[in-house]
Write a protein that holds these residues in place. Structure first.
Motif, short mmCIF file in Angstrom:
data_model
loop_
_atom_site.label_atom_id
_atom_site.label_comp_id
_atom_site.label_asym_id
_atom_site.label_seq_id
_atom_site.Cartn_x
_atom_site.Cartn_y
_atom_site.Cartn_z
N ASP A 15 0.86 -1.14 -0.04
CA ASP A 15 -0.14 0.03 -0.08
C ASP A 15 0.88 1.25 -0.09
N ASP A 101 3.62 -0.82 4.31
CA ASP A 101 2.85 -1.93 4.90
C ASP A 101 2.23 -2.61 3.67
N CYS A 102 2.13 -3.96 3.87
CA CYS A 102 1.18 -4.48 2.63
C CYS A 102 -0.43 -4.58 2.75
N TRP A 103 -1.29 -4.92 1.85
CA TRP A 103 -2.35 -4.91 1.97
C TRP A 103 -2.71 -5.94 3.02
N PRO A 104 -3.90 -5.84 3.91
CA PRO A 104 -3.93 -6.62 4.95
C PRO A 104 -4.49 -8.25 4.50
N ASP A 105 -5.17 -8.20 3.23
CA ASP A 105 -5.49 -9.66 2.75
C ASP A 105 -4.33 -10.59 2.14
N PRO A 107 -0.75 -11.37 3.65
CA PRO A 107 0.02 -12.36 4.36
C PRO A 107 -0.51 -13.62 4.53
N GLN A 108 -1.92 -13.80 4.83
CA GLN A 108 -2.53 -15.22 5.07
C GLN A 108 -2.52 -15.90 3.67
N ASN A 137 6.67 -6.96 7.03
CA ASN A 137 5.32 -7.75 6.80
C ASN A 137 5.17 -9.02 7.40
N ASP A 223 -10.20 -9.97 -4.50
CA ASP A 223 -9.18 -9.73 -3.56
C ASP A 223 -8.06 -10.98 -3.45
#
Length: 236
Positions: A15, A101-105, A107-108, A137, A223
Protein backbone atom coordinates in the motif's frame (compact mmCIF):
# COMPACT_ATOMS: atom_id res chain seq x y z
CA UNK A 1 -1.18 -26.94 -14.32
CA UNK A 2 0.37 -23.84 -12.79
CA UNK A 3 3.61 -24.44 -10.89
CA UNK A 4 4.62 -20.88 -9.97
CA UNK A 5 2.93 -17.59 -9.15
CA UNK A 6 4.87 -14.39 -9.77
CA UNK A 7 3.57 -11.26 -8.09
CA UNK A 8 3.75 -7.63 -9.06
CA UNK A 9 4.60 -6.10 -5.73
CA UNK A 10 4.62 -2.29 -5.73
CA UNK A 11 0.86 -1.80 -5.92
CA UNK A 12 -0.59 -5.29 -5.85
CA UNK A 13 1.05 -6.21 -2.54
CA UNK A 14 2.23 -2.94 -0.95
CA UNK A 15 0.00 0.00 0.00
CA UNK A 16 2.37 2.67 -1.27
CA UNK A 17 -0.29 5.41 -1.45
CA UNK A 18 -1.10 5.44 2.27
CA UNK A 19 2.55 5.20 3.25
CA UNK A 20 3.91 7.92 0.99
CA UNK A 21 0.94 10.25 1.58
CA UNK A 22 1.44 9.96 5.34
CA UNK A 23 5.19 10.56 5.06
CA UNK A 24 4.70 13.71 2.97
CA UNK A 25 1.95 15.02 5.24
CA UNK A 26 4.00 14.38 8.39
CA UNK A 27 6.91 16.47 7.13
CA UNK A 28 4.54 19.10 5.76
CA UNK A 29 2.94 19.60 9.16
CA UNK A 30 6.33 20.36 10.70
CA UNK A 31 6.61 23.29 8.30
CA UNK A 32 2.94 24.36 8.54
CA UNK A 33 2.46 23.57 4.87
CA UNK A 34 -0.93 22.69 3.44
CA UNK A 35 -0.99 20.70 0.23
CA UNK A 36 -3.03 17.95 -1.38
CA UNK A 37 -0.60 15.33 -0.12
CA UNK A 38 -2.53 12.44 -1.65
CA UNK A 39 -2.33 14.01 -5.10
CA UNK A 40 1.37 14.74 -4.64
CA UNK A 41 1.99 11.11 -3.64
CA UNK A 42 0.21 9.95 -6.79
CA UNK A 43 2.25 12.31 -8.95
CA UNK A 44 5.43 11.05 -7.29
CA UNK A 45 4.46 7.46 -7.98
CA UNK A 46 3.38 8.14 -11.57
CA UNK A 47 6.61 9.94 -12.43
CA UNK A 48 8.65 7.12 -10.92
CA UNK A 49 6.76 4.47 -12.88
CA UNK A 50 7.21 6.34 -16.15
CA UNK A 51 10.95 6.45 -15.54
CA UNK A 52 11.11 2.69 -14.95
CA UNK A 53 8.83 1.12 -17.57
CA UNK A 54 10.95 -0.46 -20.31
CA UNK A 55 14.19 0.62 -18.65
CA UNK A 56 17.09 -1.33 -20.13
CA UNK A 57 15.54 -1.59 -23.59
CA UNK A 58 18.76 -0.49 -25.31
CA UNK A 59 21.32 -1.84 -22.82
CA UNK A 60 21.16 -3.14 -19.26
CA UNK A 61 19.90 -0.42 -16.93
CA UNK A 62 22.52 0.88 -14.51
CA UNK A 63 20.00 2.39 -12.08
CA UNK A 64 17.22 1.02 -9.92
CA UNK A 65 13.96 2.25 -8.42
CA UNK A 66 15.74 3.64 -5.36
CA UNK A 67 17.74 5.95 -7.61
CA UNK A 68 14.56 6.99 -9.40
CA UNK A 69 12.65 7.58 -6.16
CA UNK A 70 15.39 9.94 -4.97
CA UNK A 71 15.52 11.79 -8.29
CA UNK A 72 11.75 12.17 -8.61
CA UNK A 73 11.39 13.29 -5.00
CA UNK A 74 13.74 16.19 -5.76
CA UNK A 75 11.56 17.13 -8.72
CA UNK A 76 8.39 16.87 -6.63
CA UNK A 77 9.91 19.11 -3.96
CA UNK A 78 10.63 21.72 -6.62
CA UNK A 79 7.29 21.38 -8.41
CA UNK A 80 5.16 21.76 -5.28
CA UNK A 81 7.24 24.45 -3.53
CA UNK A 82 8.46 22.14 -0.78
CA UNK A 83 12.02 23.46 -0.53
CA UNK A 84 11.51 23.84 3.22
CA UNK A 85 11.94 20.07 3.48
CA UNK A 86 15.45 19.43 4.82
CA UNK A 87 17.76 16.82 3.32
CA UNK A 88 17.15 14.63 6.38
CA UNK A 89 13.38 14.94 5.93
CA UNK A 90 13.62 14.14 2.25
CA UNK A 91 15.68 11.06 3.07
CA UNK A 92 13.01 10.00 5.57
CA UNK A 93 10.33 10.28 2.88
CA UNK A 94 12.48 8.27 0.48
CA UNK A 95 13.11 5.63 3.16
CA UNK A 96 9.35 5.19 3.56
CA UNK A 97 9.32 3.14 0.35
CA UNK A 98 11.30 0.51 2.27
CA UNK A 99 8.88 0.64 5.20
CA UNK A 100 5.55 0.20 3.45
CA UNK A 101 2.80 -1.99 4.87
CA UNK A 102 1.24 -4.62 2.66
CA UNK A 103 -2.48 -4.91 2.00
CA UNK A 104 -4.06 -6.76 4.94
CA UNK A 105 -5.54 -9.56 2.81
CA UNK A 106 -2.16 -10.70 1.51
CA UNK A 107 -0.04 -12.34 4.27
CA UNK A 108 -2.44 -15.17 5.09
CA UNK A 109 -3.25 -15.71 1.42
CA UNK A 110 0.45 -15.89 0.59
CA UNK A 111 0.92 -18.72 3.05
CA UNK A 112 -2.02 -20.60 1.56
CA UNK A 113 -0.73 -20.16 -1.99
CA UNK A 114 2.77 -21.18 -0.94
CA UNK A 115 1.42 -24.56 0.16
CA UNK A 116 0.62 -25.41 -3.46
CA UNK A 117 2.76 -23.20 -5.70
CA UNK A 118 6.15 -21.55 -5.93
CA UNK A 119 5.50 -17.94 -4.92
CA UNK A 120 7.87 -15.21 -6.07
CA UNK A 121 7.99 -11.45 -6.05
CA UNK A 122 8.61 -10.29 -9.64
CA UNK A 123 8.97 -6.56 -9.53
CA UNK A 124 10.57 -3.36 -10.76
CA UNK A 125 11.32 -2.59 -7.11
CA UNK A 126 14.86 -3.02 -5.83
CA UNK A 127 16.07 -6.15 -4.09
CA UNK A 128 16.68 -4.24 -0.86
CA UNK A 129 13.18 -2.73 -0.94
CA UNK A 130 11.59 -6.16 -1.31
CA UNK A 131 13.74 -7.64 1.44
CA UNK A 132 12.94 -4.75 3.80
CA UNK A 133 9.17 -4.88 3.20
CA UNK A 134 9.10 -8.67 3.41
CA UNK A 135 10.74 -8.58 6.83
CA UNK A 136 8.47 -5.76 7.98
CA UNK A 137 5.30 -7.59 6.93
CA UNK A 138 6.34 -11.15 7.76
CA UNK A 139 6.22 -12.28 4.13
CA UNK A 140 8.00 -15.46 3.07
CA UNK A 141 8.82 -15.53 -0.63
CA UNK A 142 10.27 -18.62 -2.28
CA UNK A 143 12.21 -16.27 -4.55
CA UNK A 144 12.63 -12.58 -5.30
CA UNK A 145 13.05 -11.58 -8.93
CA UNK A 146 13.82 -7.90 -9.10
CA UNK A 147 14.23 -6.50 -12.59
CA UNK A 148 17.31 -4.86 -11.08
CA UNK A 149 18.89 -8.34 -11.20
CA UNK A 150 18.04 -8.76 -14.89
CA UNK A 151 18.95 -5.28 -16.10
CA UNK A 152 15.75 -5.25 -18.16
CA UNK A 153 12.56 -3.96 -16.62
CA UNK A 154 8.95 -4.88 -17.11
CA UNK A 155 7.21 -4.55 -19.47
CA UNK A 156 10.09 -5.71 -21.72
CA UNK A 157 9.64 -9.35 -22.82
CA UNK A 158 13.21 -10.14 -21.75
CA UNK A 159 12.30 -9.64 -18.09
CA UNK A 160 9.51 -12.23 -18.17
CA UNK A 161 11.58 -14.63 -20.26
CA UNK A 162 14.49 -14.48 -17.82
CA UNK A 163 12.30 -15.24 -14.82
CA UNK A 164 10.91 -18.32 -16.59
CA UNK A 165 14.48 -19.46 -17.31
CA UNK A 166 15.51 -18.99 -13.69
CA UNK A 167 12.50 -21.01 -12.53
CA UNK A 168 13.28 -23.67 -15.17
CA UNK A 169 9.63 -23.58 -16.20
CA UNK A 170 7.78 -23.04 -19.43
CA UNK A 171 6.06 -19.64 -19.31
CA UNK A 172 2.71 -21.44 -19.56
CA UNK A 173 3.43 -22.99 -16.15
CA UNK A 174 3.71 -19.55 -14.53
CA UNK A 175 0.87 -17.23 -13.58
CA UNK A 176 1.60 -13.51 -13.30
CA UNK A 177 -0.50 -11.85 -10.58
CA UNK A 178 -1.05 -8.09 -10.69
CA UNK A 179 -3.62 -5.31 -10.44
CA UNK A 180 -2.41 -3.72 -13.68
CA UNK A 181 -3.37 -4.83 -17.20
CA UNK A 182 -0.12 -3.48 -18.67
CA UNK A 183 1.99 -5.91 -16.62
CA UNK A 184 -0.33 -8.86 -17.16
CA UNK A 185 -0.66 -8.32 -20.89
CA UNK A 186 3.12 -8.16 -21.30
CA UNK A 187 3.45 -11.43 -19.37
CA UNK A 188 0.65 -12.98 -21.40
CA UNK A 189 2.44 -12.08 -24.64
CA UNK A 190 5.40 -14.17 -23.47
CA UNK A 191 3.14 -17.11 -22.62
CA UNK A 192 2.34 -16.67 -18.94
CA UNK A 193 -1.10 -17.26 -17.49
CA UNK A 194 -2.49 -14.10 -15.88
CA UNK A 195 -4.53 -13.21 -12.79
CA UNK A 196 -5.92 -9.73 -12.21
CA UNK A 197 -6.51 -8.87 -8.53
CA UNK A 198 -8.54 -5.72 -7.99
CA UNK A 199 -6.93 -2.98 -5.89
CA UNK A 200 -9.49 -0.13 -5.98
CA UNK A 201 -7.71 1.81 -3.22
CA UNK A 202 -4.19 1.64 -4.68
CA UNK A 203 -4.24 5.32 -5.69
CA UNK A 204 -6.46 6.51 -2.83
CA UNK A 205 -9.72 8.32 -3.49
CA UNK A 206 -8.54 9.22 -7.01
CA UNK A 207 -8.90 5.56 -7.94
CA UNK A 208 -6.51 3.51 -10.08
CA UNK A 209 -5.85 4.67 -13.66
CA UNK A 210 -6.47 1.11 -14.89
CA UNK A 211 -9.27 -0.29 -12.70
CA UNK A 212 -11.03 -2.64 -15.12
CA UNK A 213 -9.46 -6.02 -15.94
CA UNK A 214 -9.22 -7.14 -19.53
CA UNK A 215 -11.61 -10.05 -20.09
CA UNK A 216 -8.93 -12.40 -21.43
CA UNK A 217 -7.17 -12.87 -18.08
CA UNK A 218 -7.34 -16.43 -16.77
CA UNK A 219 -8.48 -15.24 -13.33
CA UNK A 220 -10.17 -12.02 -12.27
CA UNK A 221 -10.29 -11.80 -8.47
CA UNK A 222 -11.88 -9.29 -6.13
CA UNK A 223 -9.09 -9.77 -3.56
CA UNK A 224 -6.48 -12.29 -2.50
CA UNK A 225 -8.80 -14.71 -0.67
CA UNK A 226 -10.84 -14.84 -3.87
CA UNK A 227 -7.66 -15.55 -5.84
CA UNK A 228 -6.77 -18.41 -3.48
CA UNK A 229 -10.18 -19.96 -4.04
CA UNK A 230 -10.01 -19.64 -7.83
CA UNK A 231 -6.50 -21.13 -7.95
CA UNK A 232 -7.88 -24.47 -6.78
CA UNK A 233 -8.56 -25.48 -10.36
CA UNK A 234 -4.92 -24.88 -11.31
CA UNK A 235 -3.36 -27.11 -8.66
CA UNK A 236 -1.25 -30.01 -9.88
Amino acid sequence: MIKALTFDTGGTILDWHSGITSALASVGRKHDLERDWAAIANDYRAQSLRAMVNAGSDSPAEFNIDDVHREKLSEIVSSYDLEAFSSEERDKIWRTWHELDCWPDFPQSLQEMRDNFIVASFTILSVSLIVDTAKRNGLTWDAVFSCEMIGRYKILPAAYEQVAKWLVLDPSEIMMVACHNIDLNAARAVGYKTAFVRRPDEWGVAGPPDPDPDEHHDIIAHDFPDLVMQLERYRA
